[in-house]
Design a protein around this motif. Structure first.
Motif, PDB file in Angstrom:
ATOM      1  N   LEU A 290      55.170 -47.291   7.314  1.00  0.00           N
ATOM      2  CA  LEU A 290      53.799 -48.108   7.666  1.00  0.00           C
ATOM      3  C   LEU A 290      53.095 -48.150   6.402  1.00  0.00           C
ATOM      4  CD1 LEU A 290      53.701 -46.151  11.081  1.00  0.00           C
ATOM      5  CD2 LEU A 290      54.443 -48.552  10.851  1.00  0.00           C
ATOM      6  N   ASP A 291      53.140 -49.270   5.961  1.00  0.00           N
ATOM      7  CA  ASP A 291      52.195 -49.525   4.907  1.00  0.00           C
ATOM      8  C   ASP A 291      50.669 -49.322   5.152  1.00  0.00           C
ATOM      9  OD1 ASP A 291      52.003 -51.066   2.147  1.00  0.00           O
ATOM     10  OD2 ASP A 291      50.525 -52.482   3.345  1.00  0.00           O
ATOM     11  N   THR A 292      50.062 -48.495   4.030  1.00  0.00           N
ATOM     12  CA  THR A 292      48.718 -48.420   3.932  1.00  0.00           C
ATOM     13  C   THR A 292      48.266 -47.907   5.563  1.00  0.00           C
ATOM     14  OG1 THR A 292      48.137 -50.723   4.501  1.00  0.00           O
ATOM     15  CG2 THR A 292      47.938 -50.051   2.373  1.00  0.00           C
ATOM     16  N   ILE A 293      48.676 -46.654   6.099  1.00  0.00           N
ATOM     17  CA  ILE A 293      48.539 -46.311   7.435  1.00  0.00           C
ATOM     18  C   ILE A 293      47.284 -45.743   7.806  1.00  0.00           C
ATOM     19  CG2 ILE A 293      49.238 -43.986   6.725  1.00  0.00           C
ATOM     20  CD1 ILE A 293      50.707 -43.967   9.740  1.00  0.00           C
ATOM     21  N   ASN A 294      46.460 -45.428   6.562  1.00  0.00           N
ATOM     22  CA  ASN A 294      44.916 -44.951   6.674  1.00  0.00           C
ATOM     23  C   ASN A 294      44.048 -46.234   6.862  1.00  0.00           C
ATOM     24  OD1 ASN A 294      45.956 -44.797   4.123  1.00  0.00           O
ATOM     25  ND2 ASN A 294      44.318 -43.779   3.647  1.00  0.00           N
TER      26      ASN A 294
ATOM     27  N   LEU B 209      34.966 -43.412   2.709  1.00  0.00           N
ATOM     28  CA  LEU B 209      34.731 -42.821   4.006  1.00  0.00           C
ATOM     29  C   LEU B 209      34.780 -43.752   5.133  1.00  0.00           C
ATOM     30  CD1 LEU B 209      32.042 -40.357   3.457  1.00  0.00           C
ATOM     31  CD2 LEU B 209      34.469 -39.657   3.131  1.00  0.00           C
ATOM     32  N   TYR B 210      34.367 -45.073   4.934  1.00  0.00           N
ATOM     33  CA  TYR B 210      33.993 -46.063   6.054  1.00  0.00           C
ATOM     34  C   TYR B 210      34.899 -47.331   6.217  1.00  0.00           C
ATOM     35  CZ  TYR B 210      29.842 -43.238   6.193  1.00  0.00           C
ATOM     36  OH  TYR B 210      29.057 -41.993   6.576  1.00  0.00           O
ATOM     37  N   ASP B 211      35.652 -47.661   5.091  1.00  0.00           N
ATOM     38  CA  ASP B 211      36.467 -48.797   4.728  1.00  0.00           C
ATOM     39  C   ASP B 211      37.805 -48.352   5.194  1.00  0.00           C
ATOM     40  OD1 ASP B 211      36.595 -47.434   2.532  1.00  0.00           O
ATOM     41  OD2 ASP B 211      36.871 -49.341   1.397  1.00  0.00           O
ATOM     42  N   LYS B 212      38.100 -46.996   5.425  1.00  0.00           N
ATOM     43  CA  LYS B 212      39.367 -46.715   5.780  1.00  0.00           C
ATOM     44  C   LYS B 212      39.397 -45.263   6.104  1.00  0.00           C
ATOM     45  CE  LYS B 212      40.950 -45.383   0.991  1.00  0.00           C
ATOM     46  NZ  LYS B 212      41.878 -45.695  -0.051  1.00  0.00           N
ATOM     47  N   ASN B 213      40.474 -44.357   6.656  1.00  0.00           N
ATOM     48  CA  ASN B 213      40.565 -43.163   6.944  1.00  0.00           C
ATOM     49  C   ASN B 213      39.611 -42.713   8.127  1.00  0.00           C
ATOM     50  OD1 ASN B 213      41.913 -42.566   4.578  1.00  0.00           O
ATOM     51  ND2 ASN B 213      40.066 -42.208   3.434  1.00  0.00           N
ATOM     52  N   ARG B 214      39.722 -43.717   8.997  1.00  0.00           N
ATOM     53  CA  ARG B 214      38.590 -43.481  10.084  1.00  0.00           C
ATOM     54  C   ARG B 214      39.428 -42.652  11.284  1.00  0.00           C
ATOM     55  NH1 ARG B 214      34.361 -42.966   8.940  1.00  0.00           N
ATOM     56  NH2 ARG B 214      33.520 -43.437  11.129  1.00  0.00           N
ATOM     57  N   PRO B 215      38.509 -41.964  11.969  1.00  0.00           N
ATOM     58  CA  PRO B 215      39.302 -40.984  13.203  1.00  0.00           C
ATOM     59  C   PRO B 215      39.716 -41.711  14.325  1.00  0.00           C
ATOM     60  CG  PRO B 215      36.711 -40.941  13.148  1.00  0.00           C
ATOM     61  CD  PRO B 215      37.171 -41.825  11.692  1.00  0.00           C
TER      62      PRO B 215
ATOM     63  N   VAL C 159      50.139 -42.643   3.042  1.00  0.00           N
ATOM     64  CA  VAL C 159      48.884 -42.358   3.005  1.00  0.00           C
ATOM     65  C   VAL C 159      48.145 -42.683   1.620  1.00  0.00           C
ATOM     66  CG1 VAL C 159      47.125 -40.727   3.335  1.00  0.00           C
ATOM     67  CG2 VAL C 159      49.120 -40.772   4.815  1.00  0.00           C
ATOM     68  N   GLY C 160      47.196 -43.823   1.542  1.00  0.00           N
ATOM     69  CA  GLY C 160      46.836 -44.247   0.157  1.00  0.00           C
ATOM     70  C   GLY C 160      45.123 -43.781   0.253  1.00  0.00           C
ATOM     71  N   ASP C 161      45.107 -42.569  -0.159  1.00  0.00           N
ATOM     72  CA  ASP C 161      43.868 -41.817  -0.392  1.00  0.00           C
ATOM     73  C   ASP C 161      43.917 -41.119  -1.807  1.00  0.00           C
ATOM     74  OD1 ASP C 161      40.766 -41.931   0.458  1.00  0.00           O
ATOM     75  OD2 ASP C 161      41.478 -39.865   0.070  1.00  0.00           O
ATOM     76  N   ALA C 162      43.339 -41.257  -2.926  1.00  0.00           N
ATOM     77  CA  ALA C 162      43.493 -40.174  -3.808  1.00  0.00           C
ATOM     78  C   ALA C 162      42.794 -38.729  -3.765  1.00  0.00           C
ATOM     79  CB  ALA C 162      42.860 -40.823  -5.093  1.00  0.00           C
ATOM     80  N   GLN C 163      41.750 -38.826  -2.751  1.00  0.00           N
ATOM     81  CA  GLN C 163      40.734 -37.479  -2.761  1.00  0.00           C
ATOM     82  C   GLN C 163      41.335 -36.561  -1.619  1.00  0.00           C
ATOM     83  OE1 GLN C 163      38.987 -40.440  -3.583  1.00  0.00           O
ATOM     84  NE2 GLN C 163      39.472 -39.524  -5.633  1.00  0.00           N
ATOM     85  N   ARG C 164      41.825 -37.209  -0.453  1.00  0.00           N
ATOM     86  CA  ARG C 164      42.081 -36.370   0.753  1.00  0.00           C
ATOM     87  C   ARG C 164      43.357 -36.744   1.378  1.00  0.00           C
ATOM     88  NH1 ARG C 164      38.043 -40.045   1.378  1.00  0.00           N
ATOM     89  NH2 ARG C 164      36.739 -38.060   1.156  1.00  0.00           N
ATOM     90  N   GLY C 165      44.510 -37.266   0.310  1.00  0.00           N
ATOM     91  CA  GLY C 165      45.637 -37.607   0.932  1.00  0.00           C
ATOM     92  C   GLY C 165      46.594 -36.538   1.870  1.00  0.00           C
ATOM     93  N   LEU C 166      46.749 -35.446   1.263  1.00  0.00           N
ATOM     94  CA  LEU C 166      47.400 -34.439   1.982  1.00  0.00           C
ATOM     95  C   LEU C 166      46.699 -33.847   3.359  1.00  0.00           C
ATOM     96  CD1 LEU C 166      48.536 -31.944  -1.171  1.00  0.00           C
ATOM     97  CD2 LEU C 166      49.998 -33.652   0.395  1.00  0.00           C
ATOM     98  N   GLU C 167      45.402 -33.968   3.255  1.00  0.00           N
ATOM     99  CA  GLU C 167      44.808 -33.672   4.555  1.00  0.00           C
ATOM    100  C   GLU C 167      45.009 -34.722   5.668  1.00  0.00           C
ATOM    101  OE1 GLU C 167      43.359 -33.332   1.493  1.00  0.00           O
ATOM    102  OE2 GLU C 167      42.249 -31.558   1.296  1.00  0.00           O
TER     103      GLU C 167
END
Length: 547
Positions: free
Chosen positions: A204-208, A244-250, A274-282
């Motif tokens: 799944l590309d860019t799942i977050n 915080l707002y353009d991706k990674n939304r709950p 999961v494309g996020d450099a700060q909180r990828g593992l979370e």
């Protein structure tokens, strides 16, 4: 047959081989790889001992981003063949014991997709709300400060609707509006279409990236010291924001549950990017927790530019165990988006073998990228030959992703490396790759490919490496060590990740026996200690009565 054929958890600990279809094998002489070319090479892939293939996008597309801009989710681009050709891929792969995973790009489409053409036609039509549209600010500027990964604002003005539409990537890749129930329903139908054709799962590309903030709030700035993105961090201001707002939304979690419910009757599995450099593992931990979300995800910790040390691997593993105790990771060192790790980490042949061994001993599933098993370095691609819009935009500070996407080399005896009969291929075949071609590597007992086969086979021979826990992670000098455990089987693993010999104590307790001699595992010396040459592992096995 596959090692996991009847196992409902076939994905757990699986080794997945990524195919970039443009560059794997050209079957019709047009200079571009295709699905029948994949069919031709599936016996080779099966010979590596892997469990599954992941095929990057082959859907109908104008190819502005080489298939990651989809204009028809339920058909094959003529460049790659036909639906019948895809059926041949599935049939042949399954006959060889390989699962088939395909790359679903759900967060955005091409601007040529009929859905977007209808959506942009007016504000009143049935698909008017299928994409992320927003009015401008009173001064005509975009509605917020969101940025595109490929450079510039994440908003493109449309004079027909007199609104902006959102695009996380190219302006020709408008983002779908997942807040619209009809969009979710349509995408779940796409998943069903391919599951009915026999696929075993999805990457799944860019799942977050699926959801953005419904209120379109500005992203806050990111402190310079926190800008640790994997791709082009020095030149791309995208890395200056905390996303915080353009991706990674709950809200994304509820959609993933719906997707898992669609997959369940087919015993299908998914691995999310999961494309996020700060909180990828979370995020990885959040998306793979329990049994109603995604089975696997991968973050970018081991796709970084700096070669991981023993301490760094220990830190990543410990952090993963902390934030994702119920989750499942897929680890990769290379893929189609980053510089090949042989070059990125400046690896010697012993280090190449050491990292291959390490990957197969880590807790999680494993993904290897085509040509990695040959030790291919990053190819040099001249500016005039570039195809990647990302590289063209940021050249020369960032040269794009074409260097890891050049054609696979099968035979050193012709300039196309056995990839194509065409005198010109979509990207040039790298001359520096020809000496590492499959045919040459097969004939060389010291070639890396033989080590990959051995370590993959060792992984499959030991359930604790497929499904077990990882415990007692430790670092001494440059030596990383840990123990894998599963149902009475225990494996001690240590790897000297330094360039000088190291000495460590063997695992404590009785019953440990040397293992992995075929992987050059060190054995205890006369002094009872383990003396590890640079990049040498030590593998020891113990079995205990269950219960």
């Amino acid at each position: 047959m596959t090692h996991l054929a009847k196992d409902p958890d076939w994905w757990r600990g699986a080794v997945i081989y990524q195919i970039y279809p443009r560059s794997y094998q050209d079957s019709n002489g047009d200079g571009v790889g295709d699905l029948l070319g994949i069919v031709q090479r599936l016996p080779y892939i099966a010979s590596l001992g892997v469990d599954a293939i992941w095929i990057s996008p082959f859907f109908t597309s104008p190819m502005k981003d080489f298939g990651y801009d989809v204009s028809d989710y339920c058909d094959v681009d003529p460049m790659f063949g036909s639906l019948a050709d895809f059926d041949a891929v599935v049939e042949t792969a399954h006959a060889l014991g390989l699962k088939v995973m395909i790359d679903l790009v759900l967060s955005h489409t091409s601007d040529q997709h009929p859905w977007f053409r209808e959506s942009r036609a007016s504000r009143e039509n049935a698909r008017a709300n299928w994409y992320v549209w927003a009015d401008p600010k009173p001064d005509g500027t975009p509605p917020n400060n969101w940025l595109s990964i490929f450079g510039g604002p994440a908003w493109q003005w449309d004079g027909g609707r007199m609104q902006y539409y959102m695009h996380n990537f190219l302006t020709s890749q408008p983002d779908l509006n997942f807040h619209e129930p009809a969009v979710q329903a349509a995408l779940l139908d796409v998943a069903r279409f391919w599951l009915e054709r026999g696929v075993d799962g999805f990457r799944l590309d860019t799942i977050n990236f699926y959801f953005c903030d419904a209120e379109l709030r500005d992203n806050p700035a990111l402190a310079p010291e926190a800008r640790n993105a994997t791709i082009a961090p020095e030149v791309n201001p995208y890395n200056w924001q905390d996303h915080l707002y353009d991706k990674n939304r709950p809200e994304n979690v509820d959609f993933l549950r719906k997707l898992r419910a669609v997959m369940k009757p087919y015993n299908a599995a998914a691995v999310g990017e999961v494309g996020d450099a700060q909180r990828g593992l979370e995020i990885l931990g959040q998306y793979t927790a329990g049994d109603d979300l995604m089975q696997m995800c991968y973050a970018f910790e081991l796709l970084s530019g700096q070669r991981p040390t023993a301490s760094r691997i220990s830190e990543v593993m410990a952090r993963f165990e902390e934030v994702a105790p119920d989750g499942w990771a897929t680890w990769a060192f290379s893929n189609h988006d980053v510089v090949r790790h042989t070059t990125r980490w400046d690896l010697t042949p012993p280090a190449q073998r050491g990292f291959a061994t390490l990957m197969m001993f880590l807790h999680g599933s494993a993904c290897i990228y085509q040509g990695e098993e040959l030790g291919l370095p990053e190819a040099h691609v001249a500016y005039e030959d570039l195809q990647d819009p990302y590289g063209i935009e940021f050249w020369p500070e960032f040269k794009g992703r074409d260097g890891c996407r050049t054609p696979m080399v099968w035979d050193r005896d012709n300039l196309s490396g056995g990839f194509s009969t065409s005198p010109r291929t979509w990207l040039p075949v790298a001359s520096e790759h020809l000496g590492l071609a499959v045919a040459s590597s097969e004939d060389d007992p010291a070639a890396l490919i033989h080590h990959y086969r051995k370590v993959i086979a060792f992984r499959h021979a030991h359930p604790c490496l497929m499904k077990g826990t990882i415990e007692e992670i430790a670092v001494k000098g440059h030596v990383l060590s840990f123990i894998r455990r599963h149902e009475g089987e225990e494996l001690f693993f240590a790897l000297n990740m330094g360039e000088e010999p190291e000495t460590i104590a063997p695992p404590q307790g009785a019953g440990w026996q040397p293992a992995g001699m075929e992987l050059n595992s060190a054995q205890p010396g006369a002094d009872g200690k383990l003396h590890l040459a640079h990049w040498q592992p030590c593998i020891m096995l113990r079995r205990r009565a269950r219960g």
